[in-house]
Design a protein around this motif. Structure first.
Motif, PDB file in Angstrom:
ATOM      1  N   TRP A 100      -5.863  -3.275  52.427  1.00 27.83           N
ATOM      2  CA  TRP A 100      -7.036  -3.862  51.792  1.00 27.83           C
ATOM      3  C   TRP A 100      -7.941  -2.796  51.174  1.00 27.83           C
ATOM      4  CZ3 TRP A 100     -11.937  -2.541  53.139  1.00 27.83           C
ATOM      5  CH2 TRP A 100     -12.114  -1.913  54.381  1.00 27.83           C
ATOM      6  N   TYR A 101      -8.052  -1.639  51.854  1.00 24.26           N
ATOM      7  CA  TYR A 101      -8.960  -0.613  51.342  1.00 24.26           C
ATOM      8  C   TYR A 101      -8.390   0.101  50.117  1.00 24.26           C
ATOM      9  CZ  TYR A 101      -5.980   2.120  54.506  1.00 24.26           C
ATOM     10  OH  TYR A 101      -4.907   2.670  55.167  1.00 24.26           O
ATOM     11  N   THR A 102      -7.059   0.262  50.058  1.00 25.53           N
ATOM     12  CA  THR A 102      -6.477   0.864  48.857  1.00 25.53           C
ATOM     13  C   THR A 102      -6.569  -0.095  47.676  1.00 25.53           C
ATOM     14  OG1 THR A 102      -4.272   0.080  49.525  1.00 25.53           O
ATOM     15  CG2 THR A 102      -4.904   2.327  50.170  1.00 25.53           C
ATOM     16  N   THR A 103      -6.420  -1.399  47.959  1.00 26.49           N
ATOM     17  CA  THR A 103      -6.577  -2.407  46.913  1.00 26.49           C
ATOM     18  C   THR A 103      -8.007  -2.424  46.394  1.00 26.49           C
ATOM     19  OG1 THR A 103      -4.861  -3.778  47.955  1.00 26.49           O
ATOM     20  CG2 THR A 103      -6.311  -4.853  46.354  1.00 26.49           C
ATOM     21  N   LEU A 104      -8.989  -2.337  47.326  1.00 27.60           N
ATOM     22  CA  LEU A 104     -10.392  -2.313  46.933  1.00 27.60           C
ATOM     23  C   LEU A 104     -10.707  -1.081  46.087  1.00 27.60           C
ATOM     24  CD1 LEU A 104     -13.241  -3.479  47.111  1.00 27.60           C
ATOM     25  CD2 LEU A 104     -13.533  -2.207  49.264  1.00 27.60           C
ATOM     26  N   LEU A 105     -10.174   0.077  46.504  1.00 24.49           N
ATOM     27  CA  LEU A 105     -10.400   1.309  45.752  1.00 24.49           C
ATOM     28  C   LEU A 105      -9.808   1.212  44.349  1.00 24.49           C
ATOM     29  CD1 LEU A 105     -11.343   4.236  45.567  1.00 24.49           C
ATOM     30  CD2 LEU A 105      -9.175   4.931  46.610  1.00 24.49           C
ATOM     31  N   ALA A 106      -8.597   0.669  44.241  1.00 29.26           N
ATOM     32  CA  ALA A 106      -7.958   0.512  42.934  1.00 29.26           C
ATOM     33  C   ALA A 106      -8.774  -0.430  42.047  1.00 29.26           C
ATOM     34  CB  ALA A 106      -6.539  -0.021  43.112  1.00 29.26           C
ATOM     35  N   ALA A 107      -9.322  -1.499  42.634  1.00 31.39           N
ATOM     36  CA  ALA A 107     -10.124  -2.446  41.863  1.00 31.39           C
ATOM     37  C   ALA A 107     -11.410  -1.799  41.362  1.00 31.39           C
ATOM     38  CB  ALA A 107     -10.447  -3.669  42.723  1.00 31.39           C
ATOM     39  N   VAL A 108     -12.054  -1.017  42.218  1.00 26.94           N
ATOM     40  CA  VAL A 108     -13.286  -0.333  41.820  1.00 26.94           C
ATOM     41  C   VAL A 108     -13.015   0.644  40.684  1.00 26.94           C
ATOM     42  CG1 VAL A 108     -15.051   1.318  42.572  1.00 26.94           C
ATOM     43  CG2 VAL A 108     -14.411  -0.597  44.050  1.00 26.94           C
ATOM     44  N   LEU A 109     -11.927   1.409  40.800  1.00 28.58           N
ATOM     45  CA  LEU A 109     -11.574   2.366  39.755  1.00 28.58           C
ATOM     46  C   LEU A 109     -11.231   1.656  38.449  1.00 28.58           C
ATOM     47  CD1 LEU A 109      -9.401   4.902  41.813  1.00 28.58           C
ATOM     48  CD2 LEU A 109     -11.739   5.216  40.992  1.00 28.58           C
TER      49      LEU A 109
END
Length: 203
Positions: free
Chosen positions: A175-184
């Motif tokens: 979930w946190y890697t997905t969130l980071l990718a979305a923010v970027l």
């Protein structure tokens, strides 16, 4: 070579141009590599130094493929040492304004214009009468301790930590890697309205 292989800007020529030109035959493959990487260099900048920079990487890949025919494996450290220094020399042409400037830098890198050591080394080394050895202030004003610590730190980062490809291969979706990718991704989209100079115009 790693710097070109990991550059997104080389993806089109590597995947499309090389594939289009590919044909059976070992020597045809060598020629395709040289042409492809020469054009990759041209893509990075409209100058012969850029073309030559790309061409050198093509030459390195040709040598690598040719060497594999003999099924002789170099010790890992020697192979790493050769590759590391080759890439350092090749990138001089990428940054140089002309071939004469590039050759001048390479001469300095190889110590052909003399080697400058700190003045405190003079009492121990002067008796050897080594040709081209000079004593004085270190390059760019850095002392030998700063240079030594920087080199050791750089080697530790390169050799003991994972590189970007290893980190990508080890990445497990969460979930946190997905969130980071979305923010970027959102940040990248919002920044599209900004006017910025094409990065390679700076070279």
């Amino acid at each position: 070579m790693a710097p070109l292989a990991h550059d997104p800007g080389t993806l089109f020529p590597r995947l499309h141009l090389y594939t289009w030109a590919a044909a059976p035959g070992e020597y045809r493959t060598y020629g395709n590599l040289l042409i492809t990487f020469g054009l990759v260099g041209l893509w990075h900048g409209a100058g012969w130094t850029f073309v030559f920079w790309g061409f050198l990487h093509g030459v390195a890949l040709v040598i690598n493929r040719w060497w594999r025919r003999f099924n002789i494996k170099l010790p890992k450290f020697i192979a790493w040492f050769i590759t590391f220094n080759f890439v350092n020399l090749a990138w001089v042409f990428f940054r140089a304004k002309s071939f004469s400037d590039a050759l001048k830098v390479i001469r300095g890198m190889l110590g052909m214009d003399g080697v400058v050591l700190p003045a405190r080394c003079q009492p121990w080394l002067q008796a050897w009468h080594i040709q081209g050895l000079k004593f004085g202030q270190a390059a760019m004003g850095f002392d030998i301790k700063t240079i030594g610590v920087s080199l050791v730190g750089a080697f530790i980062l390169c050799l003991l930590f994972r590189n970007s490809i290893e980190m990508k291969n080890a990445l497990k979706p969460a979930w946190y890697t997905t969130l980071l990718a979305a923010v970027l991704a959102v940040s990248g989209i919002l920044s599209l309205t900004r006017v910025s100079e094409f990065i390679y115009f700076n070279f």
